[in-house]
Design an enzyme around this catalytic site. Sequence first.
Site, mmCIF file in Angstrom:
data_model
loop_
_atom_site.group_PDB
_atom_site.id
_atom_site.type_symbol
_atom_site.label_atom_id
_atom_site.label_comp_id
_atom_site.label_asym_id
_atom_site.label_seq_id
_atom_site.Cartn_x
_atom_site.Cartn_y
_atom_site.Cartn_z
ATOM 1 N N SER A 1 0.882 -1.256 -0.055
ATOM 2 C CA SER A 1 -0.018 -0.115 -0.019
ATOM 3 C C SER A 1 0.783 1.248 -0.038
ATOM 4 C CB SER A 1 -0.879 0.053 1.268
ATOM 5 O OG SER A 1 -1.642 1.327 1.345
ATOM 6 N N TYR B 1 -2.132 -0.642 10.384
ATOM 7 C CA TYR B 1 -2.117 -0.964 9.071
ATOM 8 C C TYR B 1 -0.825 -0.450 8.312
ATOM 9 C CZ TYR B 1 -3.488 -1.525 4.015
ATOM 10 O OH TYR B 1 -3.407 -1.993 2.716
#
Length: 302
Positions: free
Chosen positions: A175, A188
């Site tokens: 990501s 995350y």
Amino acid sequence: MDLKSLGRVLIFPVQMIYLIVKASVCSLFPSRRKELRKELVLITGGGRGIGRHLALEFAKQGAKKVILWGRTEKCLKDTAEEIRLSGTECHYFLCDVANREEVYKQAKVLREKVGDVTILVNNAAVVHGKSLMDSDDDALLKSQHINTMGQFWTTKAFLPRMLELRHGRVVCINSILSQSPIPGAMDYCTSKASSLAFMESLTLGLLDCPGVGCTTVLPFHTNTEMFQGMKVRFPQLFPPLNPEMVAQRTVEAVRTDKAYVYLPWTMHALVILKSFMPQVALEEIHRFSGTYTCMNTFKGRT
């Protein structure tokens, strides 16, 4: 410094210029794509979201076999049936990559029943979506296990055989948040940053291993149920990515041996800006774009 070392120092800048120019020129022309008809592809988190689209795209592009790992049998079964209808052999196994023993056990079962994995796609991930003070310790630990440690364990399970075969690829769906973190997704962002460091190290470690390489994909916010409710200030300027497009670009990168993929390409600019802009300017960018508060409306899958 001896003459040999001095010569290397003098030649090095020339080599760098040559490689940069060569890469720039090559980027202007279509790359030769490898065939996938002999590949056995394993996708973690393959039952839904980006994982499902990856499975469908690998099948569409001619992969010999597609294997799905995940925690929800219904999603795995539905995706597997869809792939089989397209004419590609597909198998699925229940496997929680946060459980080390389960990963190794299912890896052994997979090898015995299906064969040797030649493309490993580490896609499984979770986001907790809470501040550090509001987060449950067990939930934080689980996200670290799935997003980071699960990738360690799956790679350890399948990479040795790839090295023996001198053929294989380790793929990570990472990501852009691994390089540009935001509030409200601390678990995350942290785990994805660790995952990126792992892939960067592994990519360099495999330089002298012929036939085996890595691909790391760093997408912007993708329109899946995982980040449902996440909102930026200007969605017209920063629209969420289509998961089908992410899957297509990932498979294309695998077929062309590309090491890193930023989606969209404008994310390169974000990384460059972070390298020289003062912190106060970066903070203002976050406020202006809405990423500072984008997780306030988060209600996605954890």
